[in-house]
Design a protein around this motif. Structure first.
Motif, PDB file in Angstrom:
ATOM      1  N   GLY A  44      39.090  45.973  45.468  1.00 39.16           N
ATOM      2  CA  GLY A  44      39.262  44.906  44.472  1.00 39.16           C
ATOM      3  C   GLY A  44      39.689  45.438  43.117  1.00 39.16           C
ATOM      4  O   GLY A  44      40.524  44.844  42.434  1.00 39.16           O
ATOM      5  N   CYS A  88      35.772  33.929  37.478  1.00 39.58           N
ATOM      6  CA  CYS A  88      34.396  34.260  37.912  1.00 39.58           C
ATOM      7  C   CYS A  88      33.553  32.997  38.025  1.00 39.58           C
ATOM      8  O   CYS A  88      32.751  32.857  38.950  1.00 39.58           O
ATOM      9  N   ALA A  91      34.600  30.979  41.152  1.00 36.06           N
ATOM     10  CA  ALA A  91      34.225  31.729  42.357  1.00 36.06           C
ATOM     11  C   ALA A  91      32.724  31.635  42.599  1.00 36.06           C
ATOM     12  O   ALA A  91      32.267  31.512  43.745  1.00 36.06           O
ATOM     13  N   GLU A 222      44.730  35.653  40.313  1.00 34.91           N
ATOM     14  CA  GLU A 222      43.332  36.107  40.260  1.00 34.91           C
ATOM     15  C   GLU A 222      42.387  34.983  40.666  1.00 34.91           C
ATOM     16  O   GLU A 222      41.417  35.213  41.404  1.00 34.91           O
ATOM     17  N   SER A 226      40.351  35.349  44.059  1.00 38.59           N
ATOM     18  CA  SER A 226      38.902  35.514  43.940  1.00 38.59           C
ATOM     19  C   SER A 226      38.139  34.396  44.646  1.00 38.59           C
ATOM     20  O   SER A 226      37.105  34.651  45.272  1.00 38.59           O
ATOM     21  N   ALA A 238      36.018  39.876  45.067  1.00 41.66           N
ATOM     22  CA  ALA A 238      36.249  38.807  44.087  1.00 41.66           C
ATOM     23  C   ALA A 238      35.958  39.305  42.672  1.00 41.66           C
ATOM     24  O   ALA A 238      36.759  39.112  41.751  1.00 41.66           O
ATOM     25  N   ASN A 241      38.264  42.277  41.634  1.00 44.00           N
ATOM     26  CA  ASN A 241      39.586  41.768  41.284  1.00 44.00           C
ATOM     27  C   ASN A 241      39.648  41.375  39.813  1.00 44.00           C
ATOM     28  O   ASN A 241      40.592  41.728  39.092  1.00 44.00           O
TER      29      ASN A 241
END
Length: 315
Positions: A44, A88, A91, A222, A226, A238, A241
């Protein structure tokens, strides 16, 4: 009218390419990780991060060659904020993002150090000169060497790899990764081009377009990658990345752009980098407390990003 319709069609095609490209890219990358007996976090931080950072690299280097560096800085800073808070955050809504202690102690702090370095070099003389660009690239090479060493150490300590029958063949891994990269690249281009056309038609400033439309567009790889990785339970990939992409964006993308042509800084760039550092520390604290980023933290991060968007639009 025809141009607007064509922009909408390109937008839809772009999203389809991004989603399917990310799916193949994650599948191929995770298969490579298993074949090489390398942890997903390393893949990642390197292969996936480099692949999903291609749009930022293309946009910023093109901007630098065209002496249009204001877009280069705002694109990278805007992309990093989006990666950290939105990618983030979204995800984490699908599955809690577990964070290894090594990541908390090494890669995450390193990404913050890169942001502080960007702030300091940008503030001194209000520009990132060619020497600064060379420095960024030198640090980037050291980072890559460190990742390769970690991968070799992890492989040496790994248990027996899974049977080849359970894995994708080598040629399919290559096809999935390369094909996924191409789909992600062109999908991102289509989305950015169509969205930028609409935004410029509405009279938005170039810095604002860079921080919002272009940054969001170039960070779509991204985001999709992710989320796909999180849904496939590749949470290390994830998170890796996002962290890797943010490091790549500052050291490689701005490093290459500044080495080509010095990048001018404006006060808004300084403020945005300070906010990026503050957000990075916030996510670091979220991850450190429970060694994972859960759904509640994900929602909080998305709310913070929404507030940031409102701020940069109204300022």
């Amino acid at each position: 009218m025809v141009e607007m319709i064509w922009s909408i069609v390109k937008l839809i095609i772009g999203f389809v390419l991004l989603i399917k490209g990310a799916d193949f890219f994650v599948e191929g990358s995770s298969a490579v990780a298993r074949r090489l007996r390398v942890p997903s976090i390393i893949i990642g931080l390197t292969i996936v991060a480099m692949g999903t950072s291609l749009p930022e690299c293309a946009v910023s280097v093109t901007a630098s060659l065209g002496k249009n560096n204001e877009l280069a800085v705002s694109n990278v800073v805007g992309s990093n904020v989006f990666n950290l808070m939105a990618v983030c955050g979204f995800a984490a809504l699908f599955t809690p993002l577990a964070v290894q202690k090594k990541t908390l102690k090494k890669e995450f702090p390193f990404s913050v150090i890169c942001e502080v370095l960007l702030l300091v070099t940008g503030y001194i003389g209000m520009a990132i000169g060619r020497l600064d660009g060379v420095l960024f690239l030198a640090i980037f090479i050291c980072f890559l060497v460190s990742m390769v060493r970690s991968a070799l150490k992890a492989r040496a300590n790994a248990e027996e790899a899974a049977e080849d029958t359970e894995l994708l063949s080598v040629w399919r891994c290559v096809v999935y990764i390369v094909g996924g990269c191409i789909a992600i690249k062109y999908g991102g281009d289509f989305v950015v081009d169509s969205a930028s056309y609409v935004a410029s038609s509405m009279g938005l400033t170039q810095n604002l377009i860079g921080l919002t439309i272009v940054a969001l567009g170039t960070s779509l790889p991204e985001l999709v990658t992710s989320i796909v990785a999180a849904k496939k339970d590749e949470v290390d990939m994830a998170l890796g990345n996002v962290i890797g992409s943010n490091i790549f964006n500052i050291l490689l993308v701005l490093g290459v752009a500044a080495a080509i042509s010095p990048i001018a800084f404006i006060m808004e760039n300084i403020i945005d980098v300070i906010l990026l550092i503050a957000m990075s520390v916030l996510v670091w604290i979220f991850a450190w407390t429970k060694q994972q980023i859960g759904k509640k933290e994900g929602i909080a991060m998305i709310v913070v990003y929404a507030a940031y968007l409102v701020y940069i639009i109204v300022r």
